[in-house]
Each structure stands twice: as C-alpha cells, then as structure tokens.
Design a protein around this motif. Structure first.
Motif, PDB file in Angstrom:
ATOM      1  N   LEU A   4      20.526 -26.197  -4.348  1.00 36.25           N
ATOM      2  CA  LEU A   4      20.963 -24.802  -4.349  1.00 36.25           C
ATOM      3  C   LEU A   4      19.821 -23.864  -4.736  1.00 36.25           C
ATOM      4  CD1 LEU A   4      23.324 -22.791  -4.106  1.00 36.25           C
ATOM      5  CD2 LEU A   4      23.732 -23.167  -6.544  1.00 36.25           C
ATOM      6  N   VAL A   5      19.077 -24.213  -5.752  1.00 36.83           N
ATOM      7  CA  VAL A   5      17.943 -23.400  -6.189  1.00 36.83           C
ATOM      8  C   VAL A   5      16.864 -23.383  -5.116  1.00 36.83           C
ATOM      9  CG1 VAL A   5      16.099 -23.196  -7.900  1.00 36.83           C
ATOM     10  CG2 VAL A   5      18.417 -23.765  -8.639  1.00 36.83           C
ATOM     11  N   SER A   6      16.639 -24.517  -4.489  1.00 39.81           N
ATOM     12  CA  SER A   6      15.635 -24.609  -3.427  1.00 39.81           C
ATOM     13  C   SER A   6      16.003 -23.706  -2.250  1.00 39.81           C
ATOM     14  CB  SER A   6      15.511 -26.057  -2.970  1.00 39.81           C
ATOM     15  OG  SER A   6      14.634 -26.141  -1.881  1.00 39.81           O
ATOM     16  N   ARG A   7      17.276 -23.728  -1.847  1.00 41.19           N
ATOM     17  CA  ARG A   7      17.706 -22.857  -0.745  1.00 41.19           C
ATOM     18  C   ARG A   7      17.601 -21.386  -1.131  1.00 41.19           C
ATOM     19  NH1 ARG A   7      23.381 -23.824   1.211  1.00 41.19           N
ATOM     20  NH2 ARG A   7      23.695 -24.418  -0.943  1.00 41.19           N
ATOM     21  N   PHE A   8      17.927 -21.068  -2.361  1.00 43.70           N
ATOM     22  CA  PHE A   8      17.852 -19.687  -2.834  1.00 43.70           C
ATOM     23  C   PHE A   8      16.414 -19.162  -2.780  1.00 43.70           C
ATOM     24  CE2 PHE A   8      17.246 -16.614  -6.302  1.00 43.70           C
ATOM     25  CZ  PHE A   8      18.117 -15.626  -5.867  1.00 43.70           C
ATOM     26  N   LEU A   9      15.464 -19.979  -3.183  1.00 46.66           N
ATOM     27  CA  LEU A   9      14.066 -19.555  -3.187  1.00 46.66           C
ATOM     28  C   LEU A   9      13.498 -19.407  -1.779  1.00 46.66           C
ATOM     29  CD1 LEU A   9      12.673 -21.655  -6.178  1.00 46.66           C
ATOM     30  CD2 LEU A   9      13.207 -19.209  -6.130  1.00 46.66           C
ATOM     31  N   LYS A  10      14.024 -20.178  -0.826  1.00 44.67           N
ATOM     32  CA  LYS A  10      13.542 -20.105   0.545  1.00 44.67           C
ATOM     33  C   LYS A  10      14.217 -19.001   1.350  1.00 44.67           C
ATOM     34  CE  LYS A  10      12.273 -24.940   0.880  1.00 44.67           C
ATOM     35  NZ  LYS A  10      12.537 -26.236   1.536  1.00 44.67           N
ATOM     36  N   ASP A  11      15.333 -18.486   0.868  1.00 38.93           N
ATOM     37  CA  ASP A  11      16.082 -17.457   1.589  1.00 38.93           C
ATOM     38  C   ASP A  11      15.335 -16.128   1.529  1.00 38.93           C
ATOM     39  OD1 ASP A  11      18.001 -16.051   2.931  1.00 38.93           O
ATOM     40  OD2 ASP A  11      19.361 -15.900   1.221  1.00 38.93           O
ATOM     41  N   GLU A  12      14.971 -15.597   2.690  1.00 32.06           N
ATOM     42  CA  GLU A  12      14.210 -14.351   2.750  1.00 32.06           C
ATOM     43  C   GLU A  12      15.015 -13.206   3.355  1.00 32.06           C
ATOM     44  OE1 GLU A  12      10.524 -14.988   4.721  1.00 32.06           O
ATOM     45  OE2 GLU A  12       9.859 -16.512   3.304  1.00 32.06           O
ATOM     46  N   SER A  13      16.296 -13.384   3.584  1.00 31.14           N
ATOM     47  CA  SER A  13      17.085 -12.332   4.215  1.00 31.14           C
ATOM     48  C   SER A  13      17.192 -11.098   3.318  1.00 31.14           C
ATOM     49  CB  SER A  13      18.476 -12.847   4.578  1.00 31.14           C
ATOM     50  OG  SER A  13      19.170 -13.252   3.416  1.00 31.14           O
ATOM     51  N   GLY A  14      17.279 -11.277   2.022  1.00 25.88           N
ATOM     52  CA  GLY A  14      17.327 -10.134   1.113  1.00 25.88           C
ATOM     53  C   GLY A  14      16.023  -9.365   1.115  1.00 25.88           C
ATOM     54  N   ALA A  15      14.914 -10.068   1.149  1.00 29.72           N
ATOM     55  CA  ALA A  15      13.609  -9.406   1.187  1.00 29.72           C
ATOM     56  C   ALA A  15      13.448  -8.616   2.474  1.00 29.72           C
ATOM     57  CB  ALA A  15      12.498 -10.432   1.048  1.00 29.72           C
ATOM     58  N   THR A  16      13.938  -9.154   3.580  1.00 27.94           N
ATOM     59  CA  THR A  16      13.857  -8.448   4.853  1.00 27.94           C
ATOM     60  C   THR A  16      14.683  -7.172   4.813  1.00 27.94           C
ATOM     61  OG1 THR A  16      13.556 -10.544   5.998  1.00 27.94           O
ATOM     62  CG2 THR A  16      14.207  -8.684   7.335  1.00 27.94           C
ATOM     63  N   ALA A  17      15.867  -7.240   4.227  1.00 25.72           N
ATOM     64  CA  ALA A  17      16.708  -6.052   4.122  1.00 25.72           C
ATOM     65  C   ALA A  17      16.035  -4.990   3.262  1.00 25.72           C
ATOM     66  CB  ALA A  17      18.068  -6.429   3.536  1.00 25.72           C
ATOM     67  N   ILE A  18      15.398  -5.396   2.196  1.00 28.14           N
ATOM     68  CA  ILE A  18      14.688  -4.443   1.338  1.00 28.14           C
ATOM     69  C   ILE A  18      13.532  -3.817   2.091  1.00 28.14           C
ATOM     70  CG2 ILE A  18      13.229  -4.254  -0.705  1.00 28.14           C
ATOM     71  CD1 ILE A  18      15.057  -6.348  -2.027  1.00 28.14           C
ATOM     72  N   GLU A  19      12.810  -4.612   2.874  1.00 25.09           N
ATOM     73  CA  GLU A  19      11.699  -4.074   3.663  1.00 25.09           C
ATOM     74  C   GLU A  19      12.190  -3.041   4.665  1.00 25.09           C
ATOM     75  OE1 GLU A  19       9.989  -7.568   5.310  1.00 25.09           O
ATOM     76  OE2 GLU A  19       8.989  -8.136   3.440  1.00 25.09           O
ATOM     77  N   TYR A  20      13.294  -3.335   5.360  1.00 26.49           N
ATOM     78  CA  TYR A  20      13.847  -2.369   6.306  1.00 26.49           C
ATOM     79  C   TYR A  20      14.297  -1.100   5.581  1.00 26.49           C
ATOM     80  CZ  TYR A  20      13.813  -5.652  10.218  1.00 26.49           C
ATOM     81  OH  TYR A  20      13.435  -6.503  11.213  1.00 26.49           O
ATOM     82  N   GLY A  21      14.851  -1.248   4.415  1.00 29.68           N
ATOM     83  CA  GLY A  21      15.260  -0.083   3.631  1.00 29.68           C
ATOM     84  C   GLY A  21      14.070   0.769   3.238  1.00 29.68           C
ATOM     85  N   LEU A  22      12.982   0.141   2.840  1.00 26.32           N
ATOM     86  CA  LEU A  22      11.780   0.892   2.480  1.00 26.32           C
ATOM     87  C   LEU A  22      11.180   1.612   3.686  1.00 26.32           C
ATOM     88  CD1 LEU A  22      10.037  -1.612   0.050  1.00 26.32           C
ATOM     89  CD2 LEU A  22      11.091   0.574  -0.536  1.00 26.32           C
TER      90      LEU A  22
END
Length: 59
Positions: A4-22
């Motif tokens: 679970l921790v490994s999948r969480f660290l590899k998940d970049e969908s939140g970072a992409t959403a933040i980039e689009y927001g910026l």
C-alpha cells in the motif's frame, strides 16, 4: 501494508492535478494583467473617440 505504501509513493495523479492547477492559475494571472492593461488603453481610446464626436461623456 508495504504494498500500500509502495503504491502510494508511485501514484503521481495528485501531483499532475496540482501541476494543472498551477498552470491554470498562472494563465488566469496573466489574463488579469493583460486585460487590465488593455482595459485602461481601450477606455482612453473610446474617450478620445467620444471627445472627437462631441459626446464628452454626458456632461
């Protein structure tokens, strides 16, 4: 749990959403600056036209 921790660290969908927001925020700020500048220039141009036509702004 480790998986679970490994999948969480590899998940970049939140970072992409933040980039689009910026990016959207930067575009919005740019539009506000440009439209604010053009708005003042446009108001001056319309005032000159109105003065030339003898319509001094309703005075």
């Amino acid at each position: 749990m480790k998986n679970l921790v490994s999948r969480f660290l590899k998940d970049e969908s939140g970072a992409t959403a933040i980039e689009y927001g910026l990016i959207a925020a930067l575009i919005a700020v740019g539009l506000i600056v440009v439209l604010g500048t053009l708005g003042g220039n446009l108001q001056g141009t319309f005032q000159q036209v109105a003065d030339s036509l003898g319509g001094g702004g309703g005075e």
